[in-house]
Design an enzyme around this catalytic site. Structure first.
Site, mmCIF file in Angstrom:
data_model
loop_
_atom_site.group_PDB
_atom_site.id
_atom_site.type_symbol
_atom_site.label_atom_id
_atom_site.label_comp_id
_atom_site.label_asym_id
_atom_site.label_seq_id
_atom_site.Cartn_x
_atom_site.Cartn_y
_atom_site.Cartn_z
ATOM 1 N N GLY A 156 6.020 4.697 -0.827
ATOM 2 C CA GLY A 156 6.891 5.808 -0.435
ATOM 3 C C GLY A 156 6.112 7.095 -0.246
ATOM 4 N N ASP A 171 0.846 -1.190 0.000
ATOM 5 C CA ASP A 171 0.000 0.000 0.000
ATOM 6 C C ASP A 171 0.884 1.243 0.000
ATOM 7 O OD1 ASP A 171 0.926 0.103 2.682
ATOM 8 O OD2 ASP A 171 -0.817 -1.029 3.369
ATOM 9 N N SER A 172 0.395 2.336 0.613
ATOM 10 C CA SER A 172 1.139 3.595 0.579
ATOM 11 C C SER A 172 2.494 3.489 1.254
ATOM 12 C CB SER A 172 0.313 4.701 1.239
ATOM 13 O OG SER A 172 -0.090 4.334 2.547
ATOM 14 N N LEU A 173 2.646 2.618 2.237
ATOM 15 C CA LEU A 173 3.940 2.450 2.891
ATOM 16 C C LEU A 173 4.964 1.847 1.938
ATOM 17 C CD1 LEU A 173 2.695 1.134 6.345
ATOM 18 C CD2 LEU A 173 3.666 3.390 5.864
ATOM 19 N N HIS A 210 3.467 8.516 7.729
ATOM 20 C CA HIS A 210 4.077 7.459 6.928
ATOM 21 C C HIS A 210 5.594 7.443 7.153
ATOM 22 C CE1 HIS A 210 0.181 7.355 4.979
ATOM 23 N NE2 HIS A 210 0.550 6.277 4.309
#
Length: 400
Positions: free
Chosen positions: A195, A190-192, A376
């Site tokens: 980046g 996912d977004s992790l 994040h």
């Protein structure tokens, strides 16, 4: 001397009916009667040409060759659709590597939404912010051979990006593409994994700041792959989970809806693996969006049913990867936070069923500052995670 086949007529004919690409031809200007010639009696490809009296010399003879498509001049490992003189793609971190001679290189793009880094000889020389339909030139290079790398920094799943290849400055040439690396790693997440906002200096970001500060090329996946000298794919989609998306949003889709696509914004699209993508390692990091927010009223989940549904879908997804890539690929299932125990259960079940190449890796977040947008990973965090993941992968029985 080789000449691109562009509809030029052969000598003495009004129009060439057929072209023999193994034969030699002279190209003669109908008005002046002069022939195309490479000066100094040279017969090398890529040299400058001029017009001179037709003497029938070897340097006035050349083969007519069809223009090469983009994928014949660049190396990429990403999920792209080949359209001949251009390629299309959607996933973050897609990169194109080439070689040119001369003092400059043009990058042909049609992309009004994504950002890119341009790297020459290993150094980033330009960041292109939503470049649009353009040829961006990097000039003033030393007159020699250079490597050029174009990488898509952020995730833009609602749009299709288009790359039209590299072009050389006058007097130069686009050379044969760099060789592919022997090692391949696929990162799923996912977004992790993307980046998301990792270059930000603050956790509070506007939507535009997220776009500008996201750089998949310095995500933990890209850094891990480079430390291991591997080609890679970053197949990450922000906000999506295995069975539940962030805060229960868009319940009609999940990450698995999009995984098979090359173009994320095209329903039903399926990436056609050219046969060259056979990753020895696949890293799956999905679960943060499934469990990081409380279940809202009206969602079809209880805590128990969400956990059970997650584990079942995760097991099915691993089986899909195993069927796609074969028994020799090691699948690394990443566990962290609230979903770590569920991932462990899935891995244990696969191991008990005889699949020893599914491995569990606990993502140790000690020392991380979470200074990226919306808490994040920061670029510093990505480096720490990459060091830890690199060490783990290096100890796997991959044959590397």
């Amino acid at each position: 001397m080789a000449t691109l086949l562009t509809g030029l007529a052969a000598v003495g004919t009004a129009q060439a009916a057929t072209v023999d690409t193994s034969a030699s031809y002279a190209l003669v200007n109908r008005n002046s009667g002069k022939a195309v010639e490479v000066p100094n009696a040279s017969t090398a490809d890529g040299d400058k040409v001029g017009q001179f009296a037709d003497r029938g010399g070897a340097n006035q003879q050349g083969q007519l060759v069809r223009p090469r498509g983009v994928l014949a001049q660049v190396h990429t490992a990403g999920r792209v659709k080949d359209a001949g003189n251009r390629v299309q793609y959607s996933w973050p971190g897609v990169y194109f590597e080439g070689r040119v001679s001369g003092t400059g290189v043009g990058i042909v793009l049609n992309d009004p939404v994504a950002d890119y880094d341009v790297q020459i000889d290993g150094t980033t020389v330009a960041t292109l912010v939503t470049p649009g339909n353009t040829t961006h030139w990097i000039n003033g290079l030393s007159n020699g051979t250079h490597t050029v790398r174009l990488v898509k920094r952020n995730d833009t799943p609602w749009d299709t990006s288009t790359f039209g290849g590299f072009v050389a400055a006058p007097g130069g040439a686009v050379l044969s593409e760099p060789a592919a690396r022997n090692r391949q790693i696929e990162f799923i997440g996912d977004s992790l994994t993307v980046g998301y906002g990792n270059l930000s200096t603050t956790r509070i970001c506007t939507g535009d700041q997220v776009k500008r500060t996201t750089n998949a090329d310095v995500s933990y996946g890209a850094l891990t792959a480079r430390q291991l000298n591997a080609d890679y794919q970053i197949n990450g989609y922000s906000g999506l989970g295995m069975v539940r998306n962030y805060n229960g949003g868009s319940p009609d889709v999940t990450y698995r809806t999009f995984y098979d696509r090359a173009l994320l914004n095209v329903p039903g699209d399926v990436w056609q693996n050219p046969g060259t993508w056979r990753p020895q390692v696949v890293v799956v990091n999905l679960g943060t969006n499934d469990f990081s927010t409380a279940i809202n009223p009206g969602e079809p989940w209880t805590s128990d049913s969400l956990a059970a549904g997650y584990r079942a879908a995760y097991g099915d997804f691993i089986q899909k990867l195993r069927s796609r890539y074969g028994a020799g690929t090691t699948i690394v299932a990443v566990g962290a936070g609230q979903y770590a125990g569920h991932v462990q259960q899935v891995v244990r079940a696969r191991n008990d069923a005889g699949d020893s190449r599914v491995r569990y890796w606990f993502l140790d977040d000690s020392g991380l500052d979470f200074l990226g947008c919306d808490w994040h990973y920061s670029a510093r965090d990505d480096r720490l995670i990459a060091d830890r993941l690199t060490s783990f992968i290096a100890g796997l029985p991959t044959g590397w």
